[in-house]
Design a protein around this motif. Structure first.
Motif, PDB file in Angstrom:
ATOM      1  N   GLU A 216       0.947  -1.233   0.131  1.00 34.28           N
ATOM      2  CA  GLU A 216      -0.080   0.037   0.045  1.00 34.28           C
ATOM      3  C   GLU A 216       0.854   1.171  -0.103  1.00 34.28           C
ATOM      4  OE1 GLU A 216      -4.114  -1.098   2.294  1.00 34.28           O
ATOM      5  OE2 GLU A 216      -2.333  -0.893   3.597  1.00 34.28           O
ATOM      6  N   ASN A 217       0.730   2.073  -0.910  1.00 32.17           N
ATOM      7  CA  ASN A 217       1.312   3.325  -0.952  1.00 32.17           C
ATOM      8  C   ASN A 217       0.451   4.584  -0.785  1.00 32.17           C
ATOM      9  OD1 ASN A 217       2.683   5.957  -2.448  1.00 32.17           O
ATOM     10  ND2 ASN A 217       4.494   4.077  -2.735  1.00 32.17           N
ATOM     11  N   PHE A 218       0.593   5.176   0.315  1.00 30.70           N
ATOM     12  CA  PHE A 218      -0.280   6.214   0.817  1.00 30.70           C
ATOM     13  C   PHE A 218       0.311   7.513   0.122  1.00 30.70           C
ATOM     14  CE2 PHE A 218      -2.588   3.021   3.210  1.00 30.70           C
ATOM     15  CZ  PHE A 218      -3.653   3.470   3.579  1.00 30.70           C
ATOM     16  N   GLY A 253       5.966  11.322 -17.286  1.00 30.69           N
ATOM     17  CA  GLY A 253       5.685  12.549 -16.462  1.00 30.69           C
ATOM     18  C   GLY A 253       4.682  12.434 -15.206  1.00 30.69           C
ATOM     19  N   PHE A 254       3.886  11.200 -15.033  1.00 38.43           N
ATOM     20  CA  PHE A 254       3.027  10.741 -14.098  1.00 38.43           C
ATOM     21  C   PHE A 254       4.110  11.001 -12.905  1.00 38.43           C
ATOM     22  CE2 PHE A 254      -1.263   9.039 -14.604  1.00 38.43           C
ATOM     23  CZ  PHE A 254      -1.374   9.741 -15.661  1.00 38.43           C
ATOM     24  N   SER A 255       3.368  11.760 -11.778  1.00 38.42           N
ATOM     25  CA  SER A 255       4.532  12.096 -10.727  1.00 38.42           C
ATOM     26  C   SER A 255       4.041  11.080  -9.439  1.00 38.42           C
ATOM     27  CB  SER A 255       4.448  13.338 -10.278  1.00 38.42           C
ATOM     28  OG  SER A 255       3.013  13.995 -10.048  1.00 38.42           O
ATOM     29  N   VAL A 256       2.858  10.269  -9.474  1.00 34.60           N
ATOM     30  CA  VAL A 256       2.529   9.787  -8.267  1.00 34.60           C
ATOM     31  C   VAL A 256       3.573   8.362  -8.048  1.00 34.60           C
ATOM     32  CG1 VAL A 256       0.788   7.864  -7.621  1.00 34.60           C
ATOM     33  CG2 VAL A 256       0.100   9.932  -9.013  1.00 34.60           C
ATOM     34  N   PHE A 257       4.217   8.022  -8.897  1.00 32.71           N
ATOM     35  CA  PHE A 257       5.321   7.011  -8.858  1.00 32.71           C
ATOM     36  C   PHE A 257       6.767   7.490  -9.424  1.00 32.71           C
ATOM     37  CE2 PHE A 257       2.541   3.505  -7.438  1.00 32.71           C
ATOM     38  CZ  PHE A 257       3.089   2.972  -6.207  1.00 32.71           C
ATOM     39  N   HIS A 258       7.536   6.991  -8.597  1.00 33.94           N
ATOM     40  CA  HIS A 258       9.030   7.223  -9.139  1.00 33.94           C
ATOM     41  C   HIS A 258       9.219   6.073 -10.408  1.00 33.94           C
ATOM     42  CE1 HIS A 258      13.431   6.331  -9.530  1.00 33.94           C
ATOM     43  NE2 HIS A 258      13.551   7.530  -8.799  1.00 33.94           N
ATOM     44  N   ASP A 259       9.592   6.190 -11.327  1.00 33.15           N
ATOM     45  CA  ASP A 259       9.605   5.373 -12.399  1.00 33.15           C
ATOM     46  C   ASP A 259      10.245   4.026 -12.337  1.00 33.15           C
ATOM     47  OD1 ASP A 259      12.094   6.256 -13.091  1.00 33.15           O
ATOM     48  OD2 ASP A 259      11.954   6.757 -15.041  1.00 33.15           O
ATOM     49  N   GLU A 260      11.114   4.104 -11.366  1.00 34.26           N
ATOM     50  CA  GLU A 260      11.865   2.735 -11.113  1.00 34.26           C
ATOM     51  C   GLU A 260      11.104   2.038 -10.028  1.00 34.26           C
ATOM     52  OE1 GLU A 260      15.856   3.455 -10.111  1.00 34.26           O
ATOM     53  OE2 GLU A 260      16.333   4.651 -11.826  1.00 34.26           O
ATOM     54  N   ALA A 261      10.071   2.675  -9.386  1.00 34.58           N
ATOM     55  CA  ALA A 261       9.598   1.997  -7.983  1.00 34.58           C
ATOM     56  C   ALA A 261       9.048   0.850  -7.997  1.00 34.58           C
ATOM     57  CB  ALA A 261       8.739   3.154  -7.437  1.00 34.58           C
ATOM     58  N   LEU A 262       8.245   0.577  -9.229  1.00 32.79           N
ATOM     59  CA  LEU A 262       7.424  -0.659  -9.260  1.00 32.79           C
ATOM     60  C   LEU A 262       8.209  -1.956  -9.600  1.00 32.79           C
ATOM     61  CD1 LEU A 262       4.481   0.692 -11.298  1.00 32.79           C
ATOM     62  CD2 LEU A 262       4.357   0.262  -8.902  1.00 32.79           C
ATOM     63  N   ILE A 263       9.451  -1.734 -10.067  1.00 34.18           N
ATOM     64  CA  ILE A 263      10.212  -2.853 -10.462  1.00 34.18           C
ATOM     65  C   ILE A 263      10.330  -4.160  -9.486  1.00 34.18           C
ATOM     66  CG2 ILE A 263      12.560  -3.793 -11.185  1.00 34.18           C
ATOM     67  CD1 ILE A 263      12.781  -1.024 -12.868  1.00 34.18           C
ATOM     68  N   PRO A 264      10.715  -3.948  -8.240  1.00 37.27           N
ATOM     69  CA  PRO A 264      10.680  -4.866  -7.194  1.00 37.27           C
ATOM     70  C   PRO A 264       9.346  -5.555  -6.884  1.00 37.27           C
ATOM     71  CG  PRO A 264      12.017  -3.165  -6.175  1.00 37.27           C
ATOM     72  CD  PRO A 264      11.422  -2.632  -7.542  1.00 37.27           C
TER      73      PRO A 264
END
Length: 452
Positions: A216-218, A253-264
């Motif tokens: 969960e990412n708040f 350009g979506f700023s909700v998530f860092h573009d590397e953050a989902l990889i793990p």
């Protein structure tokens, strides 16, 4: 078991932290909490990470840093006083801030990494203490104790694969773990940070390492929207999307998530739920590996990034010259410049790059060497460049997406400089002038989300 991450806006004040406490108390399966540094309390405020960067800059330049150090202490003190910390309770945090300039660092890049990382480190220590004061059995887990080892790059580290085995040992911990985001330690025990926004990366790492049922990412929005809310009034909320869609949109350009953050999370096949700290009962947005494409909304989102430039090269019979592209890329490699995309024609190519890779000196030297290496008929750099993307799993099986997008651009009188469809067929990229990017996004949104 759930891993839960809170962003800086969720932890900016004692009032915000009380909301976090309620969220943790409401669900006993939330067993690992990853925290960012305190963010802005209002639009005119300054993030603690930015204050720490100023602090480090003063130390590096030999300027007086007492005032900025006191500002940082004040931010943490405001949170602590909201939970009746005594001076003795708060003393370790004050001491850690004041002692930062006294430590020994390999060089200034490691100094900067250590200063920045303390935004998260001290916040996690403070929050673990607060949790225990309000009756949540918690413990601070430093990345060193957790075994989170990263590559030796002080400001753009990557996790080492062996770290996941170390993290697994904490799966059945009796207390709620409070972990600072954004950094790990290299093999020498020095702090190295992920790239900016890297607390999201830590959250996903912990979710994979602990084999969580959900990450969960708040943050401070009720959901991920099909377009940035500042461009469109009441934009369409995305209830469910895939990792691939989120990665494409984050890149654009979506700023909700860092573009590397989902990889793990992708590697661990762990679903992600983006939720709002201020409205925790809102369902938010689920991100998972697969989804049934929507016939009503084949396009999931529209995004734009203005941080690009294009190297245009024209040469007759370019397509007949074996090794031409390799020669170009060899020059880029020499100057440590990566490319993003390479649309081409019979006699010309445009190499699209991030502006972050270039300085005026690097650009001049690179262009000079390309001139002598490939002898182009024409070559110039396009700095007024933006990339606009439409993304959606349903696009692959829907006829007419490209035609509708081109019509939307024509209707808005926007000139297209480049079109490129992604290999996965879930994204189409358009190159436009930077000053047209926002209008381009609005035009595409109006076309694909007319019902809203």
């Amino acid at each position: 078991m759930k891993v839960i991450k809170f962003g800086g806006s969720s932890l900016a004040s004692s009032e915000q932290l009380k909301k976090v406490i309620q969220i943790i108390s409401d669900d006993p399966t939330r067993r690992c909490v990853v925290v960012s540094a305190p963010g802005k309390r209002n639009p005119a405020d300054t993030k603690v990470t930015d204050l720490l960067i100023r602090y480090a800059d003063c130390v590096i330049a030999g300027r007086d840093y007492q005032e900025i150090a006191q500002q940082i202490i004040g931010r943490y003190q405001e949170i602590a006083l909201g939970f009746n910390f005594t001076p003795e309770d708060f003393a370790p945090i004050r001491r850690a801030i004041l002692n930062l300039p006294l430590a020994t660092y390999q060089d200034n890049t490691y100094l900067m990494a250590a200063f920045k990382a303390h935004g998260e480190k001290l916040n996690a220590q403070l929050i673990a203490r607060v949790f225990n004061l309000v009756g949540i059995a918690a413990q601070y887990l430093d990345p060193s104790a957790a075994g989170l080892v990263v590559t030796d790059v002080p400001d753009d580290a990557q996790i080492k694969p062996d770290s996941y085995a170390n993290l697994r040992k904490w799966q059945n911990n009796a207390n709620v773990l409070v972990m600072p985001g954004f950094f790990g330690y290299n093999d020498r025990g020095e702090i190295c940070t992920f790239s900016r926004g890297g607390s999201d990366i830590t959250g996903a790492i912990m979710a994979r390492g602990l084999n969580a049922d959900l990450y969960e990412n708040f943050t401070d929005v009720d959901a991920i929207y099909a377009v940035k809310p500042n461009l469109v009034s009441h934009p369409h909320a995305i209830g469910h999307m895939t990792f691939r869609e989120m990665r494409e949109l984050s890149y654009a350009g979506f700023s909700v998530f860092h573009d590397e953050a989902l990889i793990p999370a992708i590697q661990g096949n762990i679903d992600v739920n983006v939720k709002n700290t201020n409205h925790p009962d809102a369902p938010g947005t689920i991100i998972s590996a697969r989804i049934q494409p929507s016939k009503e909304y084949p396009v999931r989102g529209v995004a734009a990034s203005k941080n690009f430039c294009g190297l245009y090269i024209s040469k007759y019979l370019l397509n007949k010259e074996v090794g031409f592209t390799r020669k170009v890329l060899d020059v880029l490699y020499k100057y440590n410049v990566s490319y993003e995309h390479m649309p081409s024609g019979i006699d010309d190519i445009t190499i699209i790059m991030s502006e972050d890779n270039l300085t005026p000196d690097i650009e001049q030297a690179m262009m000079s060497e390309l001139q002598t290496t490939i002898h182009p008929d024409e070559m110039h750099m396009i700095h007024d460049y933006a990339i606009v993307m439409v993304v959606g799993e349903g696009m692959r099986d829907t006829i007419g997406i490209m035609a509708r997008a081109a019509t939307a651009f024509a209707r808005a009188n926007i000139r297209l400089q480049m079109i490129n469809q992604g290999a996965s067929e879930i994204s189409i990229m358009f190159g436009v002038a930077q000053n047209e990017a926002d209008r381009a996004v609005s035009a595409l949104y109006a076309e694909f989300f007319k019902q809203d």
